[in-house]
Design an enzyme around this catalytic site. Structure first.
Site, PDB file in Angstrom:
ATOM      1  N   LYS A 337       0.584  -1.152   0.077  1.00  0.00           N
ATOM      2  CA  LYS A 337      -0.124   0.121  -0.090  1.00  0.00           C
ATOM      3  C   LYS A 337       0.827   1.212   0.078  1.00  0.00           C
ATOM      4  O   LYS A 337       0.959   1.564  -1.154  1.00  0.00           O
ATOM      5  CB  LYS A 337      -0.649   0.164   1.253  1.00  0.00           C
ATOM      6  CG  LYS A 337      -1.611   1.137   1.335  1.00  0.00           C
ATOM      7  CD  LYS A 337      -3.033   0.076   2.068  1.00  0.00           C
ATOM      8  CE  LYS A 337      -3.478   0.723   3.218  1.00  0.00           C
ATOM      9  NZ  LYS A 337      -2.811   1.768   4.545  1.00  0.00           N
ATOM     10  N   SER A 338       1.521   1.213   1.410  1.00  0.00           N
ATOM     11  CA  SER A 338       2.821   2.332   0.847  1.00  0.00           C
ATOM     12  C   SER A 338       3.609   2.317  -1.037  1.00  0.00           C
ATOM     13  O   SER A 338       3.320   4.123  -1.010  1.00  0.00           O
ATOM     14  CB  SER A 338       3.911   2.622   2.081  1.00  0.00           C
ATOM     15  OG  SER A 338       3.433   1.555   2.871  1.00  0.00           O
ATOM     16  N   ARG A 438      -9.102  11.483  12.325  1.00  0.00           N
ATOM     17  CA  ARG A 438      -7.415  11.364  13.313  1.00  0.00           C
ATOM     18  C   ARG A 438      -6.863  12.778  12.680  1.00  0.00           C
ATOM     19  O   ARG A 438      -6.777  13.554  12.493  1.00  0.00           O
ATOM     20  CB  ARG A 438      -6.837  10.816  11.370  1.00  0.00           C
ATOM     21  CG  ARG A 438      -7.751   8.823  11.476  1.00  0.00           C
ATOM     22  CD  ARG A 438      -7.824   8.365  10.233  1.00  0.00           C
ATOM     23  NE  ARG A 438      -5.670   7.471  10.978  1.00  0.00           N
ATOM     24  CZ  ARG A 438      -4.885   6.720  10.367  1.00  0.00           C
ATOM     25  NH1 ARG A 438      -5.465   6.485   9.138  1.00  0.00           N
ATOM     26  NH2 ARG A 438      -3.530   7.019  10.893  1.00  0.00           N
ATOM     27  N   ASP A 631       2.214  -1.651  11.897  1.00  0.00           N
ATOM     28  CA  ASP A 631       0.203  -2.056  11.732  1.00  0.00           C
ATOM     29  C   ASP A 631       0.232  -2.959  11.708  1.00  0.00           C
ATOM     30  O   ASP A 631      -1.004  -3.539  11.813  1.00  0.00           O
ATOM     31  CB  ASP A 631       0.196  -1.731   9.490  1.00  0.00           C
ATOM     32  CG  ASP A 631       0.511  -0.489   9.027  1.00  0.00           C
ATOM     33  OD1 ASP A 631       0.053   0.900  10.162  1.00  0.00           O
ATOM     34  OD2 ASP A 631       0.965  -0.217   8.462  1.00  0.00           O
ATOM     35  N   LYS A 658      -4.736   5.429  14.907  1.00  0.00           N
ATOM     36  CA  LYS A 658      -4.418   4.854  13.125  1.00  0.00           C
ATOM     37  C   LYS A 658      -6.415   4.343  13.125  1.00  0.00           C
ATOM     38  O   LYS A 658      -7.099   5.623  13.404  1.00  0.00           O
ATOM     39  CB  LYS A 658      -4.102   3.124  13.290  1.00  0.00           C
ATOM     40  CG  LYS A 658      -2.713   3.658  13.587  1.00  0.00           C
ATOM     41  CD  LYS A 658      -1.657   3.688  12.250  1.00  0.00           C
ATOM     42  CE  LYS A 658      -0.888   3.925  13.018  1.00  0.00           C
ATOM     43  NZ  LYS A 658       0.726   4.333  11.875  1.00  0.00           N
ATOM     44  N   ARG A 662      -6.626   1.433  17.899  1.00  0.00           N
ATOM     45  CA  ARG A 662      -6.564  -0.229  17.941  1.00  0.00           C
ATOM     46  C   ARG A 662      -6.216  -0.685  18.476  1.00  0.00           C
ATOM     47  O   ARG A 662      -6.653  -2.322  19.122  1.00  0.00           O
ATOM     48  CB  ARG A 662      -5.270  -0.661  17.020  1.00  0.00           C
ATOM     49  CG  ARG A 662      -5.148  -0.146  15.568  1.00  0.00           C
ATOM     50  CD  ARG A 662      -4.690  -0.981  14.346  1.00  0.00           C
ATOM     51  NE  ARG A 662      -5.740  -0.861  13.229  1.00  0.00           N
ATOM     52  CZ  ARG A 662      -4.745   0.051  11.601  1.00  0.00           C
ATOM     53  NH1 ARG A 662      -2.738  -0.167  12.172  1.00  0.00           N
ATOM     54  NH2 ARG A 662      -5.134   0.305  10.586  1.00  0.00           N
TER      55      ARG A 662
HETATM   56  C1  S3P Z   1       2.388   5.187   5.927  1.00  0.00           C
HETATM   57  C2  S3P Z   1       2.999   4.795   7.878  1.00  0.00           C
HETATM   58  C3  S3P Z   1       2.608   4.614   8.633  1.00  0.00           C
HETATM   59  C4  S3P Z   1       1.872   3.466   8.902  1.00  0.00           C
HETATM   60  C5  S3P Z   1       0.813   3.671   7.782  1.00  0.00           C
HETATM   61  C6  S3P Z   1       1.107   4.060   6.185  1.00  0.00           C
HETATM   62  C7  S3P Z   1       3.240   5.785   4.571  1.00  0.00           C
HETATM   63  O1  S3P Z   1       2.322   5.571   9.186  1.00  0.00           O
HETATM   64  O2  S3P Z   1       1.112   3.519   9.869  1.00  0.00           O
HETATM   65  O3  S3P Z   1      -0.541   1.679   7.392  1.00  0.00           O
HETATM   66  O4  S3P Z   1       2.976   4.523   3.934  1.00  0.00           O
HETATM   67  O5  S3P Z   1       4.225   6.124   5.313  1.00  0.00           O
HETATM   68  P1  S3P Z   1       2.843   6.518  10.418  1.00  0.00           P
HETATM   69  O6  S3P Z   1       3.294   7.373   9.713  1.00  0.00           O
HETATM   70  O7  S3P Z   1       1.565   7.252  10.867  1.00  0.00           O
HETATM   71  O8  S3P Z   1       3.257   5.979  11.748  1.00  0.00           O
END
Ligand code: S3P
Length: 751
Positions: A337-338, A438, A631, A658, A662
């Site tokens: 996803k990232s 959020r 995550d 989140k 969670r």
């Molecule tokens: C992500 C960073 C994380 C993660 C999120 C995706 C990203 O969040 O929890 O699902 O793609 O940079 P945080 O940076 O807020 O911890």
């Protein structure tokens, strides 16, 4: 029992809400309104008025009304509610006649398709718009017409728009609102002008085009030829040209200004399309067509969530996870996803065409994709994970036509905030109920230190309004929390800021932004825990292969570990060291996990991961692993519940902000399943033991829904998991893959 007898029976058992209802104009709409309320026994008496004696006779015979009156005055005397359902151009005359009558306390309402002209006519007739007049418009119709087509169910699940004025009596509004709802309609309130503009665009313009196109083709000498070969496209597009010409002629005359406005805008766009065809500008055509195609899907999705939610059809998607099972096989979970988010962002800002493979077709990444389409980037796909992005360069984005809707996706909102802070135009970012809760100050504050102008909602929550045209200045920022989203946001803003932007993190977080920027040829310096970049360079299009998401693989790593007799291979998983905390933690708990076929693909390390079941034991989770498994904690809590002894997590307060809280949501669910858990402000204490069945709630959080699905492998009874629709944000084919490898989870009602 005949239809009319059934209606009479209901009249007797129902509880009238009002005295006499008078419906003036017994066509399809007026007749259906009368019939529906009469069948439900909501009026003591239903009286019809119509100029046509045939319609009056039929209305009584078909049980649409109790009786009819020829004279308006006789019908209206002592009426509680008068519904004006005559053609829109006849409204003016009717209102004039009503103004001369003694109407007592009667509430007036109407069903006209344009509201401005009805309100004007009412003002003219009565001197001012009566306070007990509630203008309305049911958006329902059918190709049938006349009282013989009246149907008491016509308005069920259709929208009805009421356009009360400031002076309208709230009780009158409430009554009309209630009666439409009793007929099953989805009632909304809107301002008169807004109603007319929206309807001009969504209904009137398409009808004008359909009538116009058919007439234009029919006039040509070769018309027979054209109609003989007219296939599905022509037929679909012109279906509405079969509508009632007189009614539509009335509507265009009644809603003249709004129609002209929307028609002029469309004419400009049509000219642009013509010019593109003339000039052989395929890029323009592809842009319009790809945007239009997804816009249709996107809008219907947004609408589907909002539009038809009633008690019977709530959008609570329930997973039913049956106990037991063991895992086997080889699967590839969807793309990371990232990395998918970042591929769209950087591909859009690059010069040239970027090809992406393995893109995650989940709602979150698609929200990012749509955002860039909204800003004028031509993006083809996704089709089986392939996306082609026609980059516009760092300064090529255009102002989106309206607020950018990002659904459930926090990553989209935070990263985009940085990138948009450096644009020349304003943007507003919105999201769903979860995203709207959020915290956004973590990005808004440092961005404003760089010179950005960002307005947030209350307490730093979305929506975000980002003012364009600001001069940003680079800065060195020490992040108070370990967040890759904040880091990435600031680095993206740094692409537009004078000088150097550096971000120092208190603990390592995922570094996909830094890696991918380099992959696009943009220099990024990483020194220990600080990442820096300077503006003034360019991004060059590249090829991106998105590995499978370790966060999605995590559900199967835990599942394979806890279900006795399991052995499973997860193929082509990204094992970037900033993401592998879940493997480290499971290994510390005694998990049997091995990495095979390790290689590097497009700057990211990947491997096939083999997991075998193991006897897990409770541990104190080392705090330095928290950001590296941020995550994966919901499913790690399930592993802890199956382990022998106590597992303690500390330093993870981030989990509380989140997609859901969670810590609390998992603690509540595990408690329901009989697990001994103790939430703490920054973590949780879990004592492993037996897991029972029960009813748990994911609070719209995808990872919670999937974690409880995994828990079923060791449960003694079924687990019913509520609110699972958002699994589609990160793992659209979760249920199919889970079933394929042996987890007994399915949508309730399906096996
Ligand atoms: C992500 C960073 C994380 C993660 C999120 C995706 C990203 O969040 O929890 O699902 O793609 O940079 P945080 O940076 O807020 O911890």
């Amino acid at each position: 029992m005949s239809d009319s007898k059934a209606a009479v029976a209901k009249v007797q058992s129902g509880k009238p809400v009002i005295g006499r209802l008078v419906v003036i104009g017994l066509g399809l709409i007026g007749g259906s309104f009368a019939k529906g309320l009469r069948e439900r026994g909501l009026c003591r008496e239903v009286v019809g008025v119509d100029l046509d004696p045939q319609s009056r006779r039929l209305a009584v015979e078909l049980g649409v009304v109790d009786r009819c009156e020829e004279q308006l005055a006789a019908a209206c005397q002592g009426a509680a509610l008068i519904q004006l359902a005559v053609p829109i151009l006849a409204m003016e005359k009717l209102l004039g006649e009503l103004a001369r009558l003694e109407l007592g306390d009667a509430v007036l309402t109407d069903v006209g398709s344009a509201k401005g002209n009805v309100v004007r006519a009412a003002r003219l007739a009565f001197g001012d718009v009566p306070v007990r007049f509630v203008p309305g418009h049911p958006i329902a119709g059918s190709e049938q017409s006349g009282v013989e087509a009246a149907n008491g169910e016509l308005f069920r699940r259709h929208k009805v728009i009421l356009t009360p004025l400031e002076q309208t009596d709230p009780q009158a509004v409430q009554l009309v609102d209630r009666l439409w709802r009793e007929l099953g309609a989805d009632v909304e309130h809107m301002q008169v002008e807004h109603h007319d503009q929206v309807l001009a665009a969504t209904s009137h313009l398409p009808h004008l085009l359909a009538f116009g196109l058919v007439d234009s083709l029919a006039k040509r000498s070769e018309n027979l030829e054209i109609f003989r070969y007219a296939a599905g496209g022509f037929r679909d597009f012109t279906r509405i040209a079969g509508s009632d010409p007189v009614m539509w002629h009335d509507i265009f005359l009644a809603n003249r200004e709004a129609v002209l406005h929307t028609l002029d805008m469309f004419r400009d766009d049509l000219d642009a399309l013509r010019n593109a065809v003339d000039a052989g500008d395929g890029h323009h055509l592809l842009g319009v067509f790809t945007r239009a195609r997804v816009a249709r899907e996107h809008f219907s999705k947004i609408l589907a969530r909002r539009a038809y939610v009633d008690a019977m059809h709530s959008n609570d998607l329930i997973f039913l996870a049956n106990p037991g099972g063991k895992l086997s096989g080889r699967i590839r979970v969807p793309g990371d996803k990232s990395i998918s988010h970042r591929s769209i962002m950087l591909g859009s800002l690059a010069n040239g065409t970027t090809e992406v493979e393995g893109f995650l077709e989940g709602e979150d990444a698609l929200a990012t994709l749509q955002a860039f389409r909204d800003m004028g980037v031509v993006i083809e796909g996704p089709h089986h994970g392939r996306v082609t992005i026609h980059g516009v360069g760092l300064h090529g984005l255009q102002a989106p036509p309206g607020p950018i809707y990002l659904g459930n996706s926090g990553t989209s909102m935070r990263l985009l905030a940085g990138l948009l802070a450096g644009q020349a135009f304003d943007t507003t970012l919105t999201g769903d109920a979860s995203l709207s809760k959020r915290p956004m100050n973590r990005v808004a504050k440092p961005l404003s230190e760089m010179g950005a102008v960002i307005e947030t909602g209350a307490e730093g929550r979305p929506p975000l309004t980002i003012r364009g045209g600001q001069r940003l200045t680079g800065m060195s920022y020490e992040m108070p929390m370990a967040s890759a989203q904040v880091k990435s946001c600031l680095l993206l803003a740094g692409l537009y800021a004078a000088g150097t932007t550096s971000v120092t993190e208190p603990a390592p977080t995922r570094d996909h932004t830094e890696r991918m920027l380099r992959g696009f040829g943009y220099p990024v310096a990483v020194d220990d825990n600080t990442a820096s970049l300077e503006s003034g360079h360019e991004l060059t299009a590249t090829h991106i292969e998105v590995p499978a998401d370790i966060s999605s693989a995590a559900f199967f790593l835990v599942a394979g570990s806890i279900a006795e007799g399991s052995e499973l291979v997860l193929e082509h998983v990204g094992i970037n060291p900033t993401r592998t905390g879940v493997i480290d933690i499971l290994r510390l708990m005694g998990g049997d996990i091995s990495l095979e076929n390790q290689r590097e693909v497009g700057g990211e390390p990947v491997a096939d991961i083999r997991v075998r079941s193991a006897k897990l034991k409770g541990i104190e989770i080392p705090e330095h692993l928290v950001p590296l498994a941020i995550d994966e904690f919901p499913v790690l809590f399930v592993a802890a519940a199956c382990a022998e002894g106590r597992t303690v997590l500390r330093g993870a307060e981030e989990l509380r902000v989140k997609e859901s809280d969670r810590i609390q949501v998992m603690a509540d669910g595990l408690l329901t399943l009989g697990v001994k858990v103790e939430p703490t402000p920054d973590g949780i204490v879990i004592d492993g033991g037996a897991i029972g069945g029960g009813e748990v709630y994911s609070h719209g959080d995808h990872r919670i829904a999937m974690s409880f699905s995994v828990a079923s492998l060791r449960a003694s009874a079924p687990i019913r998991i509520h609110d699972c629709a958002n699994v589609a944000t990160s793992f659209p084919n979760f249920l199919a893959l889970a079933a394929q490898v042996g987890i007994r989870v399915a949508e309730e009602g399906r096996s």
